[in-house]
Design a protein around this motif. Structure first.
Motif, PDB file in Angstrom:
ATOM      1  N   VAL A 100      50.220 -35.408  14.863  1.00 16.06           N
ATOM      2  CA  VAL A 100      50.807 -36.659  15.345  1.00 16.06           C
ATOM      3  C   VAL A 100      51.447 -37.410  14.173  1.00 16.06           C
ATOM      4  N   ASN A 101      50.750 -37.418  13.041  1.00 12.58           N
ATOM      5  CA  ASN A 101      51.295 -38.134  11.877  1.00 12.58           C
ATOM      6  C   ASN A 101      52.588 -37.537  11.375  1.00 12.58           C
ATOM      7  N   ILE A 102      52.623 -36.194  11.311  1.00 13.23           N
ATOM      8  CA  ILE A 102      53.856 -35.546  10.853  1.00 13.23           C
ATOM      9  C   ILE A 102      54.987 -35.865  11.817  1.00 13.23           C
ATOM     10  N   SER A 103      54.670 -35.816  13.102  1.00  8.28           N
ATOM     11  CA  SER A 103      55.703 -36.101  14.105  1.00  8.28           C
ATOM     12  C   SER A 103      56.263 -37.492  13.921  1.00  8.28           C
ATOM     13  N   LYS A 104      55.383 -38.428  13.615  1.00 12.91           N
ATOM     14  CA  LYS A 104      55.861 -39.806  13.434  1.00 12.91           C
ATOM     15  C   LYS A 104      56.857 -39.854  12.285  1.00 12.91           C
ATOM     16  N   THR A 105      56.507 -39.149  11.207  1.00 12.91           N
ATOM     17  CA  THR A 105      57.406 -39.145  10.042  1.00 12.91           C
ATOM     18  C   THR A 105      58.769 -38.610  10.429  1.00 12.91           C
ATOM     19  N   ILE A 106      58.758 -37.478  11.118  1.00 14.98           N
ATOM     20  CA  ILE A 106      60.038 -36.861  11.502  1.00 14.98           C
ATOM     21  C   ILE A 106      60.815 -37.800  12.413  1.00 14.98           C
ATOM     22  N   ALA A 107      60.095 -38.367  13.390  1.00 18.34           N
ATOM     23  CA  ALA A 107      60.775 -39.248  14.344  1.00 18.34           C
ATOM     24  C   ALA A 107      61.401 -40.440  13.638  1.00 18.34           C
TER      25      ALA A 107
END
Lengths: 254, 380
Positions: B192-199
């Motif tokens: 979830v954290n990585i996704s937030k960064t990408i988003a």
């Protein structure tokens, strides 16, 4: 994607990690690659988890609730899509989506009587009845119903949860759209152990003007939520939805 | 098994938490009434406590093998039935010296039985009293169950021990499950954290992802169930477009029976009932529905002015439809929403919407009174 094995694998991983931690390397693509790797590992782990615990999720109310709460904390929604991992691997989807259908059916069946207002207890009882006699069919909790309704709201058909004041008391579900104002919900929430009231009682309890009381009552009668019992001595107003809620609380079956 | 009840001072032990209380509860020994009527029952993580003006009594949860509910009848209100084990510990001083029954019943005179049952069952699964030794009762219980394991394999105590054993196994497997669950969630959290960064990068237009890579990213979000604005503007996610086509053909048939218009929840029920398994989520339905119009399918999504969404046949003619409704209103002098609903077989919400739409077109006039909202043909 070939996961690095052996010495060359370790070197490769170290290299990637270094590249990633390098100050300059903030490319979204690198993040995406990392995500992809974790995804594969996660998928495997989820599948072994499912092998061991799939049944527990279906049968154990407390475990399922724990699962849901953790998902919420982490920031994932296991029910978002039937094509989601959680749904596919654990079957949580089918459990909740079927429950959603049952909830809609119960609400539609009872709405002509209660105007679209039903207590959570009664809803739970009726849904369990609809699910049948087998033990697993009974393993549905208040929490499950509330989560399913949360999903239902996306369809925009007016499902609302009316919470009691200070979280003390009955939870009501409204299944027909109709905007209940704060006055209306205040009246509903004040009737925790009863299903009817008189104008005098409202005046006494809330100190509202007669005009304000009349407006609230008239609206709810119009919406089919409130019935009038004019028994000669005084006029009582009662909510059919709460009337059956009382019976359910007293332990009667519906 | 009322001799298992013991006097208490009502103080909570270390690590014990209160869960819920209910007034108006009477204690029955088996099904026989006792002197302990209409008191306050309290559930904690370790015990059931009961008190009234004269007495305070406790029952440790560790001796409750099983709990269930007995529905209300002509002679009594709903009851909570607790089946107790016949333990080996010395009996502690309590209100009953002996008892013929294996169970205690709590009669809930003022309601609350359902909730209490649910909560006590949760506590019986969690078995928090095993986590922290509370006085010395826990150790004696575990000791006694192992000795009785060896010596009493027959009769009721044999069955009781078996039940206890099963519960323990279940408890262990569940705590094992909780551990596995924890590990899983840790991994999920990282993703979830990585996704937030990408988003964030995508939103700030700092991304260098190709459109293929963006599609891949979206599919990860979808699989994990991560809610993100990036997924919202889904430009034709493959799953949803093919779902849209599939649903449209199912709905086309159904809409012919419901006068060309249907609420989303109605559609949702029909679709999932027809599928039987591999049901779709409400979000899936909505995401598919928004694509229908652009794909030129025979069914489309329509958002009514009240915010209610519905499905309709694409070739419906709005004006003609409303004129028909006005005609119906005329032939019965006036029309209310539920009348219309009954007449042409559509849901009340939709009927109300149709009448209001006809009014907006100037075809009908409303009469709003306490008897309900009615519509008359517009003579003006």
């Amino acid at each position: 994607m070939r996961r690095g094995v052996g010495i060359s694998g370790i070197n490769q991983q170290l290299l990637e990690k270094a590249k990633f931690n390098e100050k300059g390397s903030e490319l979204a693509r690198d993040h995406l690659d990392k995500l992809a790797k974790q995804f594969e590992t996660f998928r495997d782990n989820l599948e072994s988890f499912a092998e061991k615990h799939k049944n527990e999720i279906k049968k154990d109310i407390a475990f399922r609730r724990q699962f849901q709460e953790m998902c919420a904390t982490v920031g994932v929604d296991p029910l978002a899509s039937s094509k989601g991992f959680w749904s596919q691997a654990l079957g949580v989807g089918d459990f909740y989506y079927e429950l959603t259908v049952q909830i809609v059916e119960v609400c539609v069946a009872t709405s002509s009587q209660n105007g679209g207002l039903i207590s959570l207890d009664e809803l739970l009882l009726r849904v369990r009845k609809a699910r049948g006699k087998s033990r697993s069919a009974q393993d549905v909790s208040h929490d499950d119903i509330l989560r399913a309704i949360k999903k239902l709201r996306i369809l925009g058909d007016g499902f609302t949860v009316i919470e009691p004041a200070n979280n003390q008391g009955r939870i009501l579900i409204q299944s027909i759209p109709g905007e209940l104002s704060m006055d209306h919900t205040a009246i509903l929430n004040s009737l925790q152990t009863r299903s009817s009231f008189t104008v005098e009682q409202l005046r006494e309890q809330f100190k509202w003007s007669d005009e304000r009381i009349k407006t609230a009552i008239d609206f709810m009668i119009k919406e089919g939520l409130l019935w009038i019992d004019n028994n000669g001595r005084n006029i009582e107003y009662y909510f059919p939805g709460l009337f059956t809620a009382q019976r359910v609380t007293a332990g009667e079956s519906v | 098994m009322a001799d298992r009840l013991a006097w208490t001072d009502g103080q909570l032990h270390v690590g014990e938490v209160m869960i819920t209380s209910q007034n108006g509860v009477s204690i029955n020994d088996g099904s026989e009434k006792t002197d302990y009527q209409k008191g306050l029952i309290t559930l904690t993580s370790h015990r059931i406590l009961w008190q009234d003006k004269s007495a305070q009594i406790e029952l440790p949860l560790s001796v409750v093998i099983f709990s269930e509910k007995k529905d209300a009848s002509l002679t009594s209100k709903a009851r909570l039935i607790c089946t107790l084990s016949r333990g080996q510990e010395p009996k502690r001083p309590g209100p009953f010296a002996s008892s013929r029954h294996d169970e205690i019943q709590f009669e809930f005179r003022e309601g609350g039985c359902n909730d209490f049952l649910r909560l006590i069952q949760e506590e019986l699964v969690k078995k928090r009293w095993l986590l922290q030794p509370v006085k010395s009762t826990t150790t004696t219980t575990t000791m006694s169950s192992t000795t009785s394991d060896r010596s009493h394999r027959t009769g009721i105590s044999g069955i009781e021990n078996h039940l206890q054993h099963q519960l323990n196994v279940q408890h262990q497997s569940i705590s094992g499950a909780f551990q596995d669950l924890n590990k899983l969630m840790q991994q999920a959290k990282e993703m979830v954290n990585i996704s937030k960064t990408i988003a964030t990068k995508i939103q700030e237009k700092r991304n260098d992802l190709t459109s293929d890579e963006t599609i891949r990213f979206r599919s990860y979000l979808l699989s994990l169930g991560i809610d993100n604005p990036v997924t919202k503007e889904s430009a034709g996610n493959q799953y949803h477009t093919s779902l849209a086509k599939e649903l449209s053909s199912v709905l086309e048939k159904a809409l012919k029976d419901t006068n060309g218009i249907m609420t989303l929840s109605d559609a949702y029920c029909r679709i999932n009932r027809a599928r039987g398994y591999e049901l779709i989520s409400p979000e899936d339905l909505l995401n598919a529905a928004v694509h229908m119009e652009e794909l030129n399918l025979p069914v489309r999504l329509r958002v009514l002015s009240s915010g209610t969404k519905s499905f309709e046949l694409t070739n419906r003619n709005e004006k003609k439809d409303l004129q028909e409704i006005a005609n119906l209103a005329e032939s019965s002098i006036s029309m209310s929403a539920d009348q219309l609903a009954n007449l042409i077989g559509i849901p009340v919400i939709v009927a109300r919407e149709r009448l209001i739409a006809a009014e907006t077109y100037g075809l009908l006039c409303r009469d709003d009174s306490i008897e309900g909202l009615r519509f008359y043909p517009n003579q003006f």
